[in-house]
Design an enzyme around this catalytic site. Structure first.
Site, PDB file in Angstrom:
ATOM      1  N   GLY A 234      78.484  15.474  45.521  1.00 13.13           N
ATOM      2  CA  GLY A 234      77.820  14.757  44.451  1.00 13.13           C
ATOM      3  C   GLY A 234      76.574  15.446  43.958  1.00 13.13           C
ATOM      4  N   PHE A 235      75.996  16.284  44.776  1.00 15.05           N
ATOM      5  CA  PHE A 235      74.695  16.831  44.408  1.00 15.05           C
ATOM      6  C   PHE A 235      74.734  18.300  44.027  1.00 15.05           C
ATOM      7  CE2 PHE A 235      74.037  13.427  47.555  1.00 15.05           C
ATOM      8  CZ  PHE A 235      73.436  12.506  46.735  1.00 15.05           C
TER       9      PHE A 235
ATOM     10  N   LEU B 107      82.435  26.704  49.348  1.00 11.11           N
ATOM     11  CA  LEU B 107      82.923  25.897  50.473  1.00 11.11           C
ATOM     12  C   LEU B 107      83.309  24.501  50.006  1.00 11.11           C
ATOM     13  CD1 LEU B 107      80.234  26.841  53.139  1.00 11.11           C
ATOM     14  CD2 LEU B 107      82.620  27.539  53.128  1.00 11.11           C
ATOM     15  N   GLY B 108      82.654  24.035  48.976  1.00 11.80           N
ATOM     16  CA  GLY B 108      82.957  22.704  48.486  1.00 11.80           C
ATOM     17  C   GLY B 108      81.959  22.284  47.442  1.00 11.80           C
ATOM     18  N   GLY B 109      82.221  21.141  46.868  1.00 13.81           N
ATOM     19  CA  GLY B 109      81.283  20.625  45.875  1.00 13.81           C
ATOM     20  C   GLY B 109      81.128  19.150  46.117  1.00 13.81           C
TER      21      GLY B 109
ATOM     22  N   SER C 176      77.224  22.330  44.312  1.00  6.42           N
ATOM     23  CA  SER C 176      78.249  23.107  45.006  1.00  6.42           C
ATOM     24  C   SER C 176      77.655  23.819  46.212  1.00  6.42           C
ATOM     25  CB  SER C 176      78.845  24.144  44.061  1.00  6.42           C
ATOM     26  OG  SER C 176      79.379  23.493  42.944  1.00  6.42           O
TER      27      SER C 176
ATOM     28  N   ASP D  66      75.602   8.254  50.400  1.00  4.17           N
ATOM     29  CA  ASP D  66      76.891   8.867  50.061  1.00  4.17           C
ATOM     30  C   ASP D  66      77.674   9.203  51.328  1.00  4.17           C
ATOM     31  OD1 ASP D  66      78.894   9.808  48.443  1.00  4.17           O
ATOM     32  OD2 ASP D  66      77.896  11.681  47.903  1.00  4.17           O
TER      33      ASP D  66
ATOM     34  N   LYS E 257      73.476  25.405  49.343  1.00  5.04           N
ATOM     35  CA  LYS E 257      73.811  24.360  48.374  1.00  5.04           C
ATOM     36  C   LYS E 257      72.980  24.544  47.117  1.00  5.04           C
ATOM     37  CE  LYS E 257      74.893  19.592  48.158  1.00  5.04           C
ATOM     38  NZ  LYS E 257      76.084  19.273  48.876  1.00  5.04           N
TER      39      LYS E 257
END
Ligand SMILES: *[C@@H]1O[C@H](CO)[C@@H](O)[C@H](O)[C@H]1NC(C)=O
Ligand SMILES: *[C@@H]1O[C@H](CO)[C@@H](O)[C@H](O)[C@H]1NC(C)=O
Ligand SMILES: *[C@@H]1O[C@H](CO)[C@@H](O)[C@H](O)[C@H]1NC(C)=O
Ligand SMILES: *[C@@H]1O[C@H](CO)[C@@H](O)[C@H](O)[C@H]1NC(C)=O
Ligand SMILES: *[C@@H]1O[C@H](CO)[C@@H](O)[C@H](O)[C@H]1NC(C)=O
Ligand SMILES: *[C@@H]1O[C@H](CO)[C@@H](O)[C@H](O)[C@H]1NC(C)=O
Ligand SMILES: *[C@@H]1O[C@H](CO)[C@@H](O)[C@H](O)[C@H]1NC(C)=O
Ligand SMILES: *[C@@H]1O[C@H](CO)[C@@H](O)[C@H](O)[C@H]1NC(C)=O
Ligand SMILES: *[C@@H]1O[C@H](CO)[C@@H](O)[C@H](O)[C@H]1NC(C)=O
Ligand SMILES: *[C@@H]1O[C@H](CO)[C@@H](O)[C@H](O)[C@H]1NC(C)=O
Ligand SMILES: *[C@@H]1O[C@H](CO)[C@@H](O)[C@H](O)[C@H]1NC(C)=O
Length: 810
Positions: free
Chosen positions: A496-497, A492-494, A499, A608, A514
């Site tokens: 800072g912490f 779905l996305g990546g 994927s 963030d 995650k």
């Protein structure tokens, strides 16, 4: 009675005299002609900033004379300077540091001179340790002339006030050199030095091969051209001086209360670190080169560097570390040697080629050979006793008659280098087949197992929740999440912490899983932290459903948000959020942050905030994601800077100043995001001619100078917006991005204003910000328009100190 009194008095007297003698020993900052330092004796600078004495380097049993920070409570102490880098002593009690004939000298156990300041002065001198960490030799107490100073002979640390210099008369350089390893302060291979011609500083390998440069000094903007992040620099005041006798860089700290230093690290990277009392840690917030494998020849000959793997260095197949003990203390410079030497000319000891298929670039010092095919290239190398490797590619045949240096691999490159290795050290062909068959059989079994597992999961259905632990959180088993996400196939996305992957649980609810990268905490701490995050529930926060902790794999399971993240809506051309929805999202996001900052048991700073971390549910209700994670992965500034690459426009200036971060850092990021709600474009986006004004600046100008506020609105909305709300949001945004955090509102003030409960006055005029866009990278940096403003911002050291306290809650 009487005798006890006498005894007491005696004891009192004893302890009193003990205190006197201790303090007179520790208080001295000077070694005079008749004194010496030996064993545990030290001298300490006047205000107790630095101490000089014998120290032990890492786990070695050697002792060195060094200067370390007194007020920095690390174990072992943080050493800023080493005298006898190459000549340690074993027994510090029979060694002596003393003044002989105008020089400070170190005598070893047998009273031989093993180190000396070597200054030509023969007058009687004294040695004084100053509060800036400089050890100086002076001809008298009141003399201000130094016949020698340690700042001219730095080890790996560059302290404020010291110089990286080039002496145009003696043609010598004052440079930093790394330690050889964490256990050995001897000169290592990496050095940071001044290039007086290019007005820049360079990092070199073995004093010869340059692998990083700061770019030339720009006097007008006070920065190095290849270090644009210096625009965000709120702590260092660099200056460059050049005349016919010498050239040097030096720096000072705007805020002298900050403890900060530069080091040339054993990793081959130059690092800026600041001490944070609140966390009792050195915080790394800048380092170059950013990637470990960009350090020239970091893994030595026939070693291979991989950014993704830990350790970074491995020997190629058929090779082993030249020195395992060096390798164990992260000194890879010795590289690797063949397990079996190549016996040239002997046919009995045959050799083959090891294929290294994903080299990042060609190791240096190859020679090209004019042959027409890969086979010819191979046989040329095979038949040459000196050939150690070959490659054949678009640039023809290359042969290495030298050891392979600077080799790094990743999975993106297809450059193949064939390394000559004794046959017995090569993985044999048969074994290869075995491996392949094994892999095929293995994957068939794997597929069968997965099918069984899925069948099992479907049939046991809801029983998965049975392992529930902390509160309402579910502790998942790794296999289950692997199955739920179809082996992490739908990304779905990546962030800072780590994927994020889409998954479906056996009860058919959809989740976002995650996978955390580099969790710095132990198992117990992780569980505690996660259960804290689990208790945080609010309509504007993404709910954590569970987690998985399986060895190094740490995963978090969240509710799935069908409308994805806000950036996709704000900045994409095919989705358009109307003004009313945008305003509601702004308000909802503020409410989520108020909850994090003020309503939770422990205040949580998000760290963030950006459109990527605001998710939208099916009704476009905003939910803040990723809160609480900053603590899980630790506060490593370089990580923050690296992972926020491309989104640094949301970072509050205090992230770079080395002071503690408070909730006001989130307020800043929120403000930056509000500008994007108004414009529907990234603040950092270039205009058509690349010269578009910085949008927050435009907003401030319209608010202050007057003008049609609707001209600021996202043109796609065709002026369809409430002028009152638009004005309110613009003012709030300007208020949020004030440079000084004390001048920013709290999130609850923001919420009240947007809610109409609180009136917003015109915020204090934001400082003039200039737009700067780094080439090839849509990052916005800011700089003050004049330095006088910047000195003003730093004239209040006490405010920085008091802020440091609140970091403890982070
Ligand atoms: C050092 O000691 C010598 C002899 O022991 C003495 O003559 C001299 O005055 C002393 N110097 C100082 C600075 O105390
Ligand atoms: C010293 O040794 C210990 C245990 O082997 C290790 O954990 C530690 O990192 C070492 N310290 C240094 C500075 O090498
Ligand atoms: C002291 O240094 C001298 C000269 O470098 C050396 O010959 C001697 O072995 C050293 N003494 C000890 C005990 O290491
Ligand atoms: C001082 O001079 C001696 C002899 O010339 C030399 O061996 C030594 O390395 C020098 N020491 C320093 C610290 O430069
Ligand atoms: C050094 O200066 C102080 C005051 O500035 C004075 O009292 C003292 O006598 C001076 N010492 C010498 C050795 O000149
Ligand atoms: C570094 O350079 C020196 C000569 O300047 C050379 O003798 C030495 O072998 C080099 N070190 C390495 C690791 O290549
Ligand atoms: C260094 O000295 C040389 C002559 O000794 C002179 O030509 C040169 O300009 C000087 N360099 C600088 C930067 O002044
Ligand atoms: C350079 O050195 C010379 C001789 O020591 C001196 O006269 C001159 O003033 C120096 N120049 C500068 C700019 O410091
Ligand atoms: C060393 O390797 C890196 C890539 O890992 C490359 O960028 C760099 O140019 C190489 N340096 C030299 C001098 O070959
Ligand atoms: C090997 O390559 C490096 C970097 O290109 C160069 O500095 C060095 O002089 C070369 N060494 C030899 C022996 O050619
Ligand atoms: C920065 O350093 C220069 C040179 O040391 C100094 O003149 C200047 O006052 C400093 N600026 C500030 C703002 O501290």
């Amino acid at each position: 009675m009487c005798s006890t009194d006498t005894l007491m008095a005696f004891l009192l007297f004893l302890s009193f005299s003990l205190i006197i003698s201790l303090s007179s020993g520790a208080g001295a900052d000077t070694i005079t002609a008749n004194q010496s330092i030996s064993g545990d004796q030290t001298i300490t600078s006047k205000d107790d900033h630095f101490t000089l004495g014998f120290f032990k380097a890492g786990n070695s049993s050697n002792y060195y004379i060094g200067i370390w920070y007194t007020k920095v409570s690390t174990v072992p102490s943080t050493v800023a300077w080493v005298a006898n880098r190459d000549t340690p002593v074993r027994d510090r009690f029979s060694s002596e540091l003393k003044i002989i004939d105008g020089n400070l000298v170190l005598l070893n156990e047998s009273k031989s001179q093993i180190w000396s300041t070597n200054s030509s002065s023969t007058n009687s001198v004294i040695a004084v340790l100053l509060d800036d960490g400089n050890l100086v030799l002076r001809s008298g107490i009141n003399s201000s002339v130094n016949t020698w100073q340690s700042f001219d002979f730095p080890a790996h640390t560059w302290l404020p006030g010291a110089r990286l210099a080039y002496n145009n008369i003696t043609e010598t350089k004052t440079l930093l050199t790394s330690w050889k390893s964490t256990d050995d302060p001897a000169e290592g291979l990496f050095s940071l030095e001044l290039d007086p011609i290019g007005k820049q500083y360079l990092i070199k390998w073995n004093r010869t091969t340059q692998y990083w440069t700061s770019g030339s000094w720009n006097e007008r903007d006070k920065l190095f051209t290849l270090v644009p992040e210096m625009r965000l620099n709120y702590i260092y005041n660099f200056s460059y001086v050049s005349n016919e006798n010498e050239s040097y860089f030096t720096y000072s700290l705007y805020n002298p209360a900050i403890i900060s230093r530069f080091i040339m690290d054993v990793s081959g990277q130059v690092k800026q670190l600041s001490w944070l009392d609140a966390t009792s840690q050195w915080n790394l917030f800048w380092s170059q080169p950013r990637q470990q494998c960009e350090v020239y020849d970091y893994c030595g000959a026939f070693g291979s560097c991989r950014e993704s793997g830990l350790p970074f260095c491995n020997c190629l197949t058929g090779f082993s570390p030249r020195s395992q003990t060096d390798w164990d203390v992260n000194d890879f410079s010795g590289g690797c040697v063949r397990k079996t030497e190549l016996q040239c000319g002997r046919t009995s000891e045959r050799y083959g080629f090891l294929r290294v298929t994903s080299a990042k670039n060609k190791p240096p010092n190859s020679t090209s050979l004019a042959v027409g095919s890969s086979a010819e290239c191979e046989s040329s190398c095979m038949n040459s006793c000196t050939c150690k490797a070959y490659s054949y590619g678009s640039d023809g045949c290359s042969i290495w008659d030298v050891e392979l240096q600077n080799l790094s691999e990743d999975n993106r490159n297809a450059l193949t280098i064939n390394v000559k290795v004794a046959s017995k050290d090569l993985p044999s062909k048969k074994k290869n087949n075995g491996v392949i068959i094994g892999a095929v059989v293995g994957s068939v079994i794997g597929v069968v197992l997965i099918v069984c597992l899925i069948w099992f999961l479907i049939h046991r259905n809801r029983s998965i929740g049975k392992t529930s632990v902390e509160g309402s959180l579910v502790s998942f088993v790794y296999r289950d999440l692997q199955a739920a996400t179809k082996n992490f196939s739908e990304k779905l996305g990546g962030g800072g912490f780590g994927s994020v992957f889409k998954g479906t649980l056996p009860d058919s609810s959809v989740v976002a899983v995650k996978k955390l990268e580099s969790v710095s905490q132990g198992e117990k701490q992780f569980r505690t932290e996660v259960s804290t995050i689990g208790t945080i529930q609010h309509v504007n926060l993404v709910r954590l459903r569970g987690f998985c902790s399986d060895g190094n794999s740490k995963l978090l399971v969240y509710d799935y948000m069908p409308n994805g993240s806000l950036d996709a809506h704000l900045f994409s051309s095919n989705k358009l959020l109307d003004w009313k929805t945008r305003y509601q999202i702004a308000l909802g996001t503020a409410r989520g942050l108020v909850y994090l900052h003020e309503k939770c048991r422990d205040c949580i700073i998000h760290c963030d905030i950006k459109p990527e971390n605001v998710l939208l549910d099916a009704d476009l209700c905003p939910k803040v994601a990723d809160f609480g994670l900053a603590k899980l992965v630790g506060r490593d500034f370089s990580r923050v800077l690296t992972t926020m690459r491309g989104t640094r426009g949301y970072l509050a200036p205090e992230w770079l100043s080395g002071v503690a971060i408070t909730t006001k850092a989130d307020v800043y990021s929120y403000g930056m995001m509000m500008f994007e709600f108004i414009s529907g474009a990234r603040n950092s986006e270039h205009g058509e001619n690349g010269k578009k004004k910085f949008f927050p600046m435009e907003v401030a100008n319209v608010l202050i100078d007057g003008g049609d506020i609707l001209t600021l609105l996202d043109p796609r909305l065709d002026g369809e917006a409430s002028v009152e709300e638009l004005t309110k949001l613009s003012k709030v945004a300007c208020w949020c991005i004030q440079d000084d955090e004390e001048n920013r509102p709290s999130m609850s003030q923001v919420e009240q204003i947007l809610d109409g409960v609180l009136d917003v006055n015109m915020p204090p005029k934001p400082r003039a910000l200039q737009l700067f866009v780094e080439n090839n990278d849509d990052v916005v940096f800011f700089t003050e328009s004049s330095t006088s403003q910047s000195s003003q911002a730093h004239s209040n050291p006490s405010s920085h100190v008091s802020q440091a306290k609140s970091a403890a809650s982070l």
